[in-house]
Write an enzyme that holds these catalytic residues in place. Structure first.
Site, short mmCIF file in Angstrom:
data_model
loop_
_atom_site.label_atom_id
_atom_site.label_comp_id
_atom_site.label_asym_id
_atom_site.label_seq_id
_atom_site.Cartn_x
_atom_site.Cartn_y
_atom_site.Cartn_z
N HIS A 118 0.49 -1.51 0.08
CA HIS A 118 0.01 0.15 0.02
C HIS A 118 0.97 1.02 0.07
CE1 HIS A 118 -4.10 -1.40 1.56
NE2 HIS A 118 -3.47 -2.05 0.14
N CYS A 126 3.77 13.92 -7.59
CA CYS A 126 2.65 14.10 -8.70
C CYS A 126 1.57 13.65 -9.39
CB CYS A 126 3.79 15.34 -9.04
SG CYS A 126 2.37 16.54 -10.63
N CYS A 146 3.32 20.71 -7.41
CA CYS A 146 4.81 20.50 -8.21
C CYS A 146 4.94 21.35 -8.89
CB CYS A 146 4.04 18.67 -9.51
SG CYS A 146 5.84 18.56 -10.15
N CYS A 148 5.53 21.48 -12.29
CA CYS A 148 4.61 21.63 -13.32
C CYS A 148 3.08 22.19 -12.80
CB CYS A 148 4.55 19.86 -14.18
SG CYS A 148 3.24 18.93 -12.93
P1 OAD Z 1 -7.23 -4.24 9.93
O1 OAD Z 1 -7.89 -2.76 11.16
O2 OAD Z 1 -8.62 -4.08 9.26
O3 OAD Z 1 -7.22 -4.70 11.10
C1 OAD Z 1 -6.48 -5.33 12.25
C2 OAD Z 1 -6.32 -6.01 12.85
O4 OAD Z 1 -5.40 -6.04 13.65
C3 OAD Z 1 -7.69 -6.52 13.83
O5 OAD Z 1 -8.17 -7.62 13.34
C4 OAD Z 1 -7.34 -6.94 15.66
O6 OAD Z 1 -7.89 -7.26 16.16
C5 OAD Z 1 -5.54 -7.03 15.51
N1 OAD Z 1 -4.99 -6.55 15.91
C6 OAD Z 1 -4.93 -5.71 17.40
N2 OAD Z 1 -3.88 -5.11 17.87
C7 OAD Z 1 -3.19 -5.67 17.27
C8 OAD Z 1 -2.21 -6.42 18.38
N3 OAD Z 1 -1.40 -5.75 19.36
N4 OAD Z 1 -1.14 -7.65 17.92
C9 OAD Z 1 -1.83 -8.43 16.99
N5 OAD Z 1 -2.90 -8.07 16.02
C10 OAD Z 1 -3.87 -6.99 16.55
O7 OAD Z 1 -6.49 -3.75 9.57
P2 OAD Z 1 -6.11 -4.83 8.68
O8 OAD Z 1 -5.98 -5.73 8.38
O9 OAD Z 1 -4.12 -3.81 7.94
O10 OAD Z 1 -6.26 0.51 3.84
O11 OAD Z 1 -6.01 -3.45 6.86
C11 OAD Z 1 -5.96 -3.79 6.32
C12 OAD Z 1 -6.13 -1.91 5.27
O12 OAD Z 1 -7.64 -1.63 5.12
C13 OAD Z 1 -5.60 -0.78 5.83
O13 OAD Z 1 -3.96 -0.74 4.94
C14 OAD Z 1 -6.14 -0.02 4.88
C15 OAD Z 1 -7.53 -0.21 5.68
O14 OAD Z 1 -8.93 0.27 5.01
C16 OAD Z 1 -6.06 1.33 2.55
O15 OAD Z 1 -6.02 2.63 3.68
C17 OAD Z 1 -6.45 1.27 1.52
#
Ligand code: OAD
Length: 247
Positions: A118, A126, A146, A148
């Site tokens: 990501h 830009c 930028c 441009c």
């Molecule tokens: P989420 O916020 O969906 O999930 C975070 C996970 O981490 C959850 O399942 C929690 O239970 C777990 N968690 C929290 N604290 C923890 C700890 N100390 N140890 C282990 N696990 C823990 O985040 P992502 O799966 O990363 O994209 O989300 C994926 C994408 O969705 C992100 O990159 C972002 C978001 O929308 C964009 O912004 C495009």
């Protein structure tokens, strides 16, 4: 929380270990996760902040939000989970990190092979001529532009955008060819990144999930460890060290 003997055996004999890490791994560094009770997307709308059309409509608001996140990230430090993954490079041939996190904490912890699906909040570019800007973005004169004349945006992937092809391809090769695949701190609901978990499974990797709660992909894991990544990983490293030392 009990780490099984099979898990320690499988890790100890592995040549290639992949860590698929997401927002949860940085939670103990003070960076908020996206989903769940205190998740960012509970309070803010992704379609207003992580979306290209929203950026064109209101670049000031999107930049304010990214500068706020940059500050949290700059003020944070890699935690014991990031540091343990970097330490494992001393014991195994290939340790690869695949992450959707944009916070740079794996690099700051010392991991060497990192595929960022990501993007990275430290970089900007830009939207018109694609020149990259790595320096701090100063918002005191309004939205950064930028030479441009094009708007400068953070080099992160927003909803509806493609993942960087080189990073995704390299991540797919790693998922296909690893012995052990860790899934750390992800809700496993954002694709195509989450499909890497299935790729690793189909290619017979041993899957270890670490999360504070069970998730939609827990049923795929050979071992699902419930707890904080910053506590489980250092404990695991100690067990691996005793195992490697005893063989
Ligand atoms: P989420 O916020 O969906 O999930 C975070 C996970 O981490 C959850 O399942 C929690 O239970 C777990 N968690 C929290 N604290 C923890 C700890 N100390 N140890 C282990 N696990 C823990 O985040 P992502 O799966 O990363 O994209 O989300 C994926 C994408 O969705 C992100 O990159 C972002 C978001 O929308 C964009 O912004 C495009």
């Amino acid at each position: 929380m009990e780490i099984s003997k099979e898990t320690i055996d499988r890790i100890s004999t592995a040549k290639t270990i992949v860590f698929f890490t997401e927002a949860g791994i940085s939670a103990e560094s003070g960076i908020p996760v996206f989903r769940g009770k205190d998740g960012i997307w509970n309070k803010l709308k992704p379609e207003e902040l992580a979306n290209f059309n929203a950026f064109l409509k209101n670049p000031e608001m999107v930049w304010e939000w990214y500068n706020h996140r940059k500050k949290i990230i700059h003020d944070s430090k890699p935690n014991s989970a990031h540091l343990t993954i970097a330490k494992l490079q001393n014991f195994f041939q290939n340790v690869i990190v695949i992450t959707q996190n944009i916070d740079n904490l794996h690099r700051r912890a010392g991991s060497k092979i990192i595929y960022e699906l990501h993007g990275n909040i430290e970089r900007n570019y830009c939207v018109k001529c694609h020149t990259f800007y790595n320096q701090e973005i100063d918002l005191s004169h309004g939205v950064p532009k930028c030479e441009c004349g094009g708007l400068i945006r953070p080099d992160v992937v927003w909803f509806g955008e493609y993942l960087p092809e080189d990073q995704l391809n390299a991540a797919e090769r790693a998922a296909e060819n690893c012995d052990v695949f860790f899934i750390i701190g992800t809700s496993g609901v954002v694709y195509p990144a989450a499909s890497l978990i299935y790729t690793a499974k189909e290619n017979k990797a041993y899957l270890i999930e670490i999360n504070i709660e069970s998730t939609e992909i827990s049923y795929l894991a050979d071992e699902s460890l419930i707890g904080k990544a910053g506590e489980i990983l250092p404990e695991m490293l100690e067990k691996i060290k005793s195992k490697i030392g005893s063989t």
